[in-house]
Design a protein around this motif. Structure first.
Motif, PDB file in Angstrom:
ATOM      1  N   ALA A  62       0.797  -1.318   0.493  1.00  0.00           N
ATOM      2  CA  ALA A  62       0.143   0.083   0.092  1.00  0.00           C
ATOM      3  C   ALA A  62       1.019   1.717   0.091  1.00  0.00           C
ATOM      4  O   ALA A  62       2.044   1.118   0.262  1.00  0.00           O
ATOM      5  CB  ALA A  62      -1.194   0.373   1.505  1.00  0.00           C
ATOM      6  N   ALA A  63       0.401   2.134  -0.386  1.00  0.00           N
ATOM      7  CA  ALA A  63       0.951   3.254  -0.276  1.00  0.00           C
ATOM      8  C   ALA A  63      -0.006   4.728  -0.652  1.00  0.00           C
ATOM      9  O   ALA A  63      -0.977   4.433  -1.705  1.00  0.00           O
ATOM     10  CB  ALA A  63       1.992   3.801  -1.651  1.00  0.00           C
ATOM     11  N   PHE A 100       0.339   0.482   3.467  1.00  0.00           N
ATOM     12  CA  PHE A 100       1.241  -0.409   3.424  1.00  0.00           C
ATOM     13  C   PHE A 100       1.690  -0.916   1.315  1.00  0.00           C
ATOM     14  O   PHE A 100      -0.089  -0.410   0.969  1.00  0.00           O
ATOM     15  CB  PHE A 100       0.800  -2.086   4.138  1.00  0.00           C
ATOM     16  N   ARG A 101       2.035  -0.801   1.010  1.00  0.00           N
ATOM     17  CA  ARG A 101       2.277  -1.801   0.111  1.00  0.00           C
ATOM     18  C   ARG A 101       3.528  -2.850  -0.991  1.00  0.00           C
ATOM     19  O   ARG A 101       4.239  -2.826   0.119  1.00  0.00           O
ATOM     20  CB  ARG A 101       2.630   0.216  -1.063  1.00  0.00           C
ATOM     21  N   GLY A 102       3.428  -3.014  -2.236  1.00  0.00           N
ATOM     22  CA  GLY A 102       4.347  -4.279  -2.364  1.00  0.00           C
ATOM     23  C   GLY A 102       4.104  -4.802  -3.777  1.00  0.00           C
ATOM     24  O   GLY A 102       2.750  -4.844  -4.024  1.00  0.00           O
ATOM     25  N   ALA A 103       5.355  -5.431  -4.144  1.00  0.00           N
ATOM     26  CA  ALA A 103       5.094  -6.349  -5.481  1.00  0.00           C
ATOM     27  C   ALA A 103       5.908  -6.911  -5.356  1.00  0.00           C
ATOM     28  O   ALA A 103       6.714  -7.610  -5.380  1.00  0.00           O
ATOM     29  CB  ALA A 103       5.275  -5.388  -6.473  1.00  0.00           C
ATOM     30  N   GLY A 146       4.893   3.599 -13.370  1.00  0.00           N
ATOM     31  CA  GLY A 146       4.871   1.525 -12.838  1.00  0.00           C
ATOM     32  C   GLY A 146       3.592   2.068 -13.012  1.00  0.00           C
ATOM     33  O   GLY A 146       2.657   0.247 -12.495  1.00  0.00           O
ATOM     34  N   THR A 147       2.286   2.688 -13.484  1.00  0.00           N
ATOM     35  CA  THR A 147       1.242   1.748 -13.882  1.00  0.00           C
ATOM     36  C   THR A 147       0.808   3.229 -14.922  1.00  0.00           C
ATOM     37  O   THR A 147       1.043   3.958 -15.593  1.00  0.00           O
ATOM     38  CB  THR A 147       0.047   2.436 -12.509  1.00  0.00           C
ATOM     39  N   ARG A 148      -0.363   2.370 -16.195  1.00  0.00           N
ATOM     40  CA  ARG A 148      -0.451   2.947 -17.264  1.00  0.00           C
ATOM     41  C   ARG A 148      -1.973   4.066 -16.598  1.00  0.00           C
ATOM     42  O   ARG A 148      -3.096   4.335 -17.648  1.00  0.00           O
ATOM     43  CB  ARG A 148      -0.784   2.279 -18.311  1.00  0.00           C
ATOM     44  N   SER A 203      -0.062   5.351  -6.533  1.00  0.00           N
ATOM     45  CA  SER A 203       0.428   4.083  -7.156  1.00  0.00           C
ATOM     46  C   SER A 203       0.882   3.533  -5.762  1.00  0.00           C
ATOM     47  O   SER A 203       1.046   3.812  -4.796  1.00  0.00           O
ATOM     48  CB  SER A 203       2.478   5.132  -7.549  1.00  0.00           C
ATOM     49  N   THR A 204       1.067   1.947  -6.095  1.00  0.00           N
ATOM     50  CA  THR A 204       1.651   0.783  -5.698  1.00  0.00           C
ATOM     51  C   THR A 204       2.864   0.846  -5.374  1.00  0.00           C
ATOM     52  O   THR A 204       3.073  -0.175  -5.009  1.00  0.00           O
ATOM     53  CB  THR A 204       0.830  -0.386  -6.301  1.00  0.00           C
TER      54      THR A 204
END
Length: 835
Positions: A13-14, A537-540, A40-42, A51-52
């Motif tokens: 997350a962010a 929180f965020r993650g990939a 990072g995203t379209r 943004s993630t």
């Protein structure tokens, strides 16, 4: 054929991917209210907070508050995981230094301009520097005057943007204003005292009849005078469009941090007496520092709104760089010298003429709820070499002293089409969907130089009479000339939706097929979850790849290198040549990676804290082998038809690596009321790369014995220890009325300059480098600034104090593996006008 497919699941997350430097409240407000496209995203976002993945946003003010003249230098003081390593006496690498992100190779970072892939440079870095064996985008061809903002995606993104995006993506957004402009002039020079390198006062003969030297305190130097003129202009096109023009001229004189050459320059007489010329010989006879560079660059960015919701856009550039750098001084008594031409020896110099061109044209619009974008772009980098103040020793006094060595040329043509829309699939929110395709064609050429630049004169027995080719850098021979082309086709898709009010999920996948080595499928799953109004929180989790570059698959050169007075022909051969295959070379495969990122962001009032941990595992990394030599190698080469080559090297998928690290960014803004505004930021990167596996020696080498290793200890150490294990960027910006003061303190962690013998490794301790910029805005138009980079004049520990005395450690007092510039303090003044 690659079989690495999508690895999925991650939580993250962010609320924001804040800039790595402190921003003013006005800048922050602008970034969080503008509808923008973020790397990072379209999906079009209301703010960067959606943004993630971690993205640093660098604005105009951050680039202006510095005396750094090159884009790579600007980024290294602002992004902790970005490094622009020092390099000296590294041939063409001195003229186009590569940069690295997260300690990986320069070609593991993808560079975009306005979201479109930027072409790479033609130069292949072959010397023992950080980035050995790589070709990378030359960021310093892009003038800061043309840049609206820079987005640095600190996460693997091959599934979204294609090959090279293993470490991350740098997306440079060009200015698009349709009015106004700016002009700025900066002048500066180095004013420094070389720590640990003494000033020579006198040369004399001691009681034993040997050379002796009287030395003073540390040497004081003023050099590197640099003038930069930049301008930007925005114009409207018939009220429906714009064209934004930018230009930059930079003239940078060379720097020299060489020490005293204590070697005997001339042969002694028959009685063993020193030549009288020794006492007046030039002892600062090398040039150990940055090259003399003259750059100019022109950029444009244009757009025009047509009827029926259609928009036409275009951008492009042209730049040229002329450089001059020194090699190793050839003493008068050197076997590589011709005394009739250079009775006092000579310093051969490499000159470059680099021309860079790019052009993009696109059309975007809307049809039946679909937004589409179709574009084509072309880019070329032409790196021409020449050598001056040199000689082809084998030609004797008949040799020319200036040589055309040939050129390296890389060009890239792309066609890209993508469309996006949203669907109602019964989920909490509509699914935002993007689909696209891309065609890319690449070409790599090596053009031969003039004959004298590569010729080696042989005696009647077919043995070289002396060192052949232009001294310092032999030219490309017709046997080295190549003209290779390849193409690939890519299909990609991306899905972005909210599973609940607080949970965003992004899935992307990409398929690419290359005509020369096969196909690959990659994927990425990224997510962010808003825990509460302060914490997210965020993650990939993603897979990635990097295709071998055309330079790595096709580069060929053969040069004469003298060692202990004996000539050796050293060849770099493509893997498909007979010589390389005879020594175990195999067809190159794509590098494959797995990227994991997880972190959080916390915000409260004017305070923000982000933390992102990552792990990047790369299999089949493409590296340059050792110089393979010895009687057994020579026999194999003769059997392969290379009768005149004693040593050989080639590219190979030799190692696997694992990189782990953490990025931490904290910012806080103080409202000092009557005393103005103070913004503070701390950005830290901890990074560690480990070579987890070295592939077994090819059978062709292992059969020769243990002494024949195709990838050995020194090269492993360069991957693991040649970039900082940690780096801190501290920035304080105080704005008070018309004054703006910025202090940047950067701590570069320990690095090592590795040797083939571990006992000779040079450890460079961590060091703080501080920059200061003080600006005064006279009125709305005029702004004046003065400042200093490396204001406390810091150097790495001198080599004599670090690894012991030797003549060469006296000549080259600082390691070329220093993570920061070894030119010392640079002071400057800047005047700018906006209109």
């Amino acid at each position: 054929m690659s079989k690495l497919a999508l690895l999925t699941t991650s939580i993250g997350a962010a609320l924001s991917s804040f800039t790595a430097i402190a921003e003013s409240k006005e800048q922050h407000a602008q970034l969080t209210t503008e509808v923008i496209e973020v790397t990072g995203t379209r999906r079009s976002l209301r703010s960067i907070s959606e943004s993630t993945v971690p993205v640093d946003i660098i604005g105009i003010d951050e680039m202006q508050s510095s005396g750094q003249m090159e884009l790579s230098q600007v980024l290294t003081t602002l992004i902790p995981s970005f490094n622009f390593p020092n390099s000296q006496l590294a041939d063409g690498t001195d003229h186009a230094r590569p940069a690295v992100l997260r300690g990986l190779a320069p070609d593991h970072t993808l560079v975009l301009i306005n979201g479109k892939r930027r072409h790479a440079g033609a130069l292949l870095n072959l010397n023992g520097t950080v980035g050995r064996g790589s070709s990378a985008v030359d960021l310093n061809t892009i003038p800061t005057a043309a840049i609206k903002r820079i987005e640095v995606l600190r996460d693997g993104a091959a599934a979204q943007y294609g090959s090279d995006a293993i470490a991350g993506v740098i997306n440079i957004i060009l200015k698009d204003a349709d009015q106004g402009g700016s002009v700025s002039l900066t002048y500066g020079q180095n004013d420094t005292q070389m720590a640990g390198s003494a000033q020579l006062l006198e040369t004399y003969s001691d009681e034993q009849g040997d050379l002796a030297f009287k030395k003073g305190s540390d040497r004081r130097v003023k050099d590197g005078e640099t003038t930069t003129l930049s301008a930007n202009l925005g114009l409207s096109l018939f009220e429906q469009g714009f064209i934004n023009l930018s230009g930059e001229l930079r003239d940078k004189n060379a720097t020299n941090r060489s020490g005293i050459d204590q070697r005997e320059q001339y042969s002694r007489d028959d009685n063993g007496t020193l030549d009288p010329r020794e006492f007046n010989a030039q002892r600062y006879n090398h040039r150990f520092g940055k090259p003399d560079l003259k750059d100019y660059a022109l950029f444009y960015n244009a757009g025009y709104t047509l009827d029926n919701d259609l928009s036409l856009y275009s951008f492009g550039s042209y730049s040229q760089r002329e450089g001059n750098s020194g090699g190793f001084f050839r003493r008068p008594k050197d076997s590589r010298n011709v005394s009739d031409v250079y009775p006092d020896g000579f310093l051969p110099q490499i000159e470059s003429d680099v021309k860079d061109f790019s052009f993009a044209l696109g059309l975007s619009g809307t049809h039946n709820n679909w937004d589409y974008d179709i574009s084509t772009s072309y880019g070329q980098n032409d790196f021409a070499f020449s050598v001056v103040n040199s000689i082809n020793t084998s030609m004797g006094a008949q040799s020319p002293t200036e040589f055309d060595n040939g050129s390296l040329i890389y060009d890239q043509w792309l066609v890209n089409a993508q469309a996006k829309t949203d669907f109602d699939l019964g989920l909490y929110d509509d699914v935002f969907f993007t689909i696209g395709a891309e065609y890319r064609k690449e070409n790599y050429k090596i053009q031969a130089g003039e004959q004298a630049s590569y010729l080696t004169v042989l005696d009647s027995q077919g043995v070289p009479v002396a060192a052949g080719g232009a001294q310092v850098l032999a030219g490309f021979s017709p046997a080295s000339a190549v003209d290779e082309t390849r193409n690939n086709i890519a299909l990609f898709a991306e899905f972005d939706t909210y599973l609940s009010e607080n949970w965003n999920l992004v899935f992307a996948t990409r398929f690419e097929d290359y005509n020369d080595f096969g196909s690959t499928l990659t994927g990425k799953l990224a997510s962010r979850y808003v825990f509460n109004e302060n914490l997210s929180f965020r993650g990939a989790l993603s897979s990635g790849f990097r295709a071998p570059s055309l330079a790595q698959t096709s580069y060929k050169s053969i040069a004469t290198v003298f060692e202990d007075g004996q000539p050796n022909e050293v060849g770099l051969f493509p893997v498909d040549t007979t010589a390389a295959k005879a020594l175990g070379a195999k067809p190159l495969e794509a590098e494959e990676s797995v990227n994991i990122t997880a972190g959080f962001i916390y915000e409260y009032d004017n305070f923000s804290l982000t933390l992102d941990a990552y792990q990047i595992d790369i299999d089949d990394r493409i590296v340059l082998s050792e110089n393979l030599s010895g009687p057994a190698v020579e026999t194999i080469l003769q059997t392969a038809g290379e009768n005149n080559v004693q040593r050989v090297r080639y590219f190979t998928n030799a190692i696997d690596s694992s990189t782990r690290g953490v990025d931490i960014v904290a910012t806080y803004g103080f409202d000092l009321e009557a005393l103005g505004m103070l913004n503070l930021s701390v950005a830290v990167n901890f990074n560690d790369t480990e070579v987890t596996n070295v592939k077994a020696n090819p059978t062709e080498l292992s059969d020769l014995g243990e002494d024949y290793q195709y990838f050995a200890r020194r090269e492993i150490a360069r991957f693991e220890d040649a970039t900082p294990k940690d780096k801190w960027n501290l920035v304080a910006t105080w704005r008070f009325e018309q004054w703006t003061s910025t202090v940047k303190a950067t701590r570069y962690g320990e690095v090592q300059d590795p040797s083939s013998n571990i006992d000779n490794d040079e450890v460079l301790a961590a060091k703080w480098i501080t920059d200061l910029d003080i600006a005064y805005r006279v009125n709305e138009q005029w702004r004046l600034a003065i400042g200093a980079n490396n204001v406390f004049d810091q150097y790495p520990q001198d080599t004599v104090g670090n690894i012991g005395f030797s003549n060469f450690n006296q000549i080259f007092p600082y390691s070329a593996f220093s993570a920061y510039n070894t030119d010392g303090r640079f002071v400057y003044a800047k005047v700018s006008m906006t209109f």
